[in-house]
Write a protein that holds these residues in place. Structure first.
Motif, mmCIF file in Angstrom:
data_model
loop_
_atom_site.group_PDB
_atom_site.id
_atom_site.type_symbol
_atom_site.label_atom_id
_atom_site.label_comp_id
_atom_site.label_asym_id
_atom_site.label_seq_id
_atom_site.Cartn_x
_atom_site.Cartn_y
_atom_site.Cartn_z
ATOM 1 N N GLU A 1 -9.372 18.587 7.880
ATOM 2 C CA GLU A 1 -9.012 17.845 6.691
ATOM 3 C C GLU A 1 -10.260 17.264 6.048
ATOM 4 O OE1 GLU A 1 -6.325 14.893 7.963
ATOM 5 O OE2 GLU A 1 -4.635 16.239 8.142
ATOM 6 N N PRO A 2 -10.250 17.187 4.688
ATOM 7 C CA PRO A 2 -11.376 16.538 4.049
ATOM 8 C C PRO A 2 -11.501 15.109 4.528
ATOM 9 C CG PRO A 2 -10.040 17.666 2.438
ATOM 10 C CD PRO A 2 -9.293 17.699 3.735
ATOM 11 N N PRO A 3 -12.737 14.642 4.749
ATOM 12 C CA PRO A 3 -12.917 13.343 5.362
ATOM 13 C C PRO A 3 -12.630 12.150 4.480
ATOM 14 C CG PRO A 3 -15.038 14.293 4.808
ATOM 15 C CD PRO A 3 -14.010 15.347 4.535
ATOM 16 N N THR B 1 -3.583 12.643 -4.432
ATOM 17 C CA THR B 1 -2.505 12.470 -3.461
ATOM 18 C C THR B 1 -1.574 13.679 -3.466
ATOM 19 O OG1 THR B 1 -2.579 10.060 -3.673
ATOM 20 C CG2 THR B 1 -0.553 11.015 -2.805
ATOM 21 N N GLY B 2 -1.233 14.156 -4.668
ATOM 22 C CA GLY B 2 -0.360 15.330 -4.746
ATOM 23 C C GLY B 2 -0.977 16.551 -4.097
ATOM 24 N N LEU B 3 -2.259 16.796 -4.382
ATOM 25 C CA LEU B 3 -2.952 17.926 -3.766
ATOM 26 C C LEU B 3 -3.053 17.754 -2.249
ATOM 27 C CD1 LEU B 3 -5.871 18.505 -6.303
ATOM 28 C CD2 LEU B 3 -4.091 20.166 -5.706
ATOM 29 N N GLY B 4 -3.376 16.527 -1.814
ATOM 30 C CA GLY B 4 -3.512 16.278 -0.387
ATOM 31 C C GLY B 4 -2.216 16.505 0.361
ATOM 32 N N LEU B 5 -1.109 16.058 -0.210
ATOM 33 C CA LEU B 5 0.188 16.254 0.447
ATOM 34 C C LEU B 5 0.566 17.732 0.497
ATOM 35 C CD1 LEU B 5 2.323 13.289 -0.952
ATOM 36 C CD2 LEU B 5 1.382 13.561 1.354
ATOM 37 N N PHE B 6 0.267 18.463 -0.582
ATOM 38 C CA PHE B 6 0.578 19.892 -0.598
ATOM 39 C C PHE B 6 -0.249 20.622 0.457
ATOM 40 C CE2 PHE B 6 0.308 24.121 -2.973
ATOM 41 C CZ PHE B 6 1.515 24.568 -2.454
ATOM 42 N N GLY B 7 -1.532 20.283 0.551
ATOM 43 C CA GLY B 7 -2.378 20.892 1.576
ATOM 44 C C GLY B 7 -1.905 20.554 2.977
ATOM 45 N N TRP C 1 -5.751 4.494 -0.785
ATOM 46 C CA TRP C 1 -4.821 4.805 -1.872
ATOM 47 C C TRP C 1 -4.107 6.129 -1.646
ATOM 48 C CZ3 TRP C 1 -2.826 1.493 -5.048
ATOM 49 C CH2 TRP C 1 -3.507 0.298 -5.304
ATOM 50 N N PHE C 2 -4.763 7.087 -1.008
ATOM 51 C CA PHE C 2 -4.077 8.343 -0.681
ATOM 52 C C PHE C 2 -2.896 8.078 0.243
ATOM 53 C CE2 PHE C 2 -4.002 11.860 2.582
ATOM 54 C CZ PHE C 2 -3.183 12.704 1.844
ATOM 55 N N THR C 3 -3.117 7.272 1.278
ATOM 56 C CA THR C 3 -2.046 6.981 2.225
ATOM 57 C C THR C 3 -0.936 6.175 1.570
ATOM 58 O OG1 THR C 3 -3.759 6.899 3.938
ATOM 59 C CG2 THR C 3 -1.576 6.143 4.552
ATOM 60 N N LEU C 4 -1.319 5.164 0.796
ATOM 61 C CA LEU C 4 -0.319 4.301 0.164
ATOM 62 C C LEU C 4 0.502 5.047 -0.888
ATOM 63 C CD1 LEU C 4 0.846 1.446 -0.151
ATOM 64 C CD2 LEU C 4 -0.952 0.991 -1.847
ATOM 65 N N LEU C 5 -0.171 5.796 -1.755
ATOM 66 C CA LEU C 5 0.537 6.495 -2.836
ATOM 67 C C LEU C 5 1.430 7.620 -2.324
ATOM 68 C CD1 LEU C 5 -2.310 6.728 -5.511
ATOM 69 C CD2 LEU C 5 -0.265 5.290 -5.609
ATOM 70 N N SER C 6 1.136 8.139 -1.136
ATOM 71 C CA SER C 6 1.939 9.240 -0.609
ATOM 72 C C SER C 6 3.282 8.771 -0.053
ATOM 73 C CB SER C 6 1.169 9.983 0.483
ATOM 74 O OG SER C 6 0.957 9.142 1.604
ATOM 75 N N LEU C 7 3.397 7.484 0.294
ATOM 76 C CA LEU C 7 4.611 7.016 0.964
ATOM 77 C C LEU C 7 5.853 6.985 0.056
ATOM 78 C CD1 LEU C 7 3.144 4.233 3.281
ATOM 79 C CD2 LEU C 7 4.066 6.467 3.947
ATOM 80 N N PRO C 8 5.774 6.522 -1.211
ATOM 81 C CA PRO C 8 6.991 6.517 -2.040
ATOM 82 C C PRO C 8 7.612 7.899 -2.242
ATOM 83 C CG PRO C 8 5.366 5.037 -2.961
ATOM 84 C CD PRO C 8 4.671 5.787 -1.878
#
Length: 317
Positions: A3-5, A90-96, A198-205
């Motif tokens: 995963e990207p760091p 966040t959208g790209l990270g979740l898809f990956g 913010w990646f972790t927080l925004l992915s939860l909703p």
């Protein structure tokens, strides 16, 4: 399947590199990352779906990400970049993440991990085509070598060639490469703890909405695995970023290939699965390709730093 760091960390002028420390941190990160994917595979076998895996991966990783961010920056977590940029990341990270966990569910752990190492290959292609970065014959040769490794692992003569698992794994590596390029740009204005927080927080909703349909009851062992999934995933992300803080990329990134060792051991211990000779051969070519790309990037960066210095020295003389 690294995963990207998070983002290239900002380097303070008074900080000296500690390469041995950085290497140890990166090796620990790869162990945690391999464990995260092994736990994900176990959860799929116990009936968990990918929606649950992504939600609990982020939910139980949030205390790790938040604790790191607050310890590093205090309350200064307001992003400098537009929030829409973090939302897109966040959208790209979740898809990956969805594709990478899907690959682990469909393929043996070591094989999925090996194919995930094609990420630098895709990053090189995207950098040349999208960012118009200069890419010479050496790196294009490394790209070709890496794809030869994928073909060898896929057994063109068998039904495994162009299988769903292979397609999902390669797609996951491609999306992860896109995320890496986005993070390269985002890291110019944002510190790594802010990006990860913010990646972790925004992915939860959005994942919470998915859980309305995906959520299921689980036994205590299942819940323990979900907690371990989030903690190991969050720790891997933290350790990967910390390693880049204390050591140069050219030293740190080659340690990522140690993930193959942990994935192989986990596959043998948990599933009595040992990689076929073709998997080892293909993985070796992919690793050589990725390492060569990293080395050429290191050479290119050194040349870009030395040339202006020599130019200034010439003018001052």
């Amino acid at each position: 399947m690294t995963e990207p760091p998070g983002a290239p960390p900002h380097i303070r002028e008074d900080r000296r590199d500690r390469p041995i420390y950085a290497i140890v941190l990166r090796l620990l990160a790869m162990m945690m990352l391999a464990l995260t994917y092994a736990i994900g595979k176990l959860l799929v076998e116990r009936g968990a779906n990918l929606g649950e895996i992504l939600f609990y991966r982020q939910l139980f990783a949030f205390p790790v990400a938040a604790g790191w961010a607050f310890a590093t920056l205090g309350l200064a977590l307001v992003p400098m970049a537009p929030m829409r940029t973090h939302v897109a990341r966040t959208g790209l990270g979740l898809f990956g993440m969805l594709l990478n966990f899907g690959a682990v569910a469909l393929l043996p752990l070591a094989e999925a991990t090996s194919i995930g190492f094609t990420m630098p290959i895709f990053a090189t292609i995207l950098s040349a085509l999208v960012l118009k970065e200069p890419t010479g014959i050496h790196r294009w040769g490394a790209v070709l070598l890496g794809f030869v490794g994928v073909v060898i692992m896929a057994h063109p003569e068998s039904a495994n060639f162009a299988s769903l698992g292979l397609i999902v794994a390669l797609s996951g590596a491609l999306v992860t490469a896109i995320v890496a390029i986005v993070l390269r740009d985002l890291g110019r204005v944002e510190q790594a703890p802010v990006i990860v927080f913010w990646f972790t927080l925004l992915s939860l909703p959005p994942l919470g909405i998915v859980m309305i349909w995906a959520g299921q009851a689980h036994d205590p062992v299942g819940w323990a695995l979900f907690v371990a999934l989030g903690v190991t995933g969050g720790a891997a992300q933290l350790l990967m970023t910390a390693a880049l803080r204390w050591g140069p990329v050219s030293i740190v990134i080659p340690m990522d290939y140690s993930q193959m060792i942990w994935a192989t051991w986990a596959g043998w211990l948990l599933w009595a699965s040992w990689p076929a000779p073709s998997t080892w051969a293909g993985a070796a070519l992919i690793a050589v390709s990725g390492l060569y790309i990293a080395w050429r990037e290191h050479v290119r960066r050194r040349a870009s730093i030395i040339s202006p210095n020599e130019d200034r020295a010439g003018r001052s003389g």
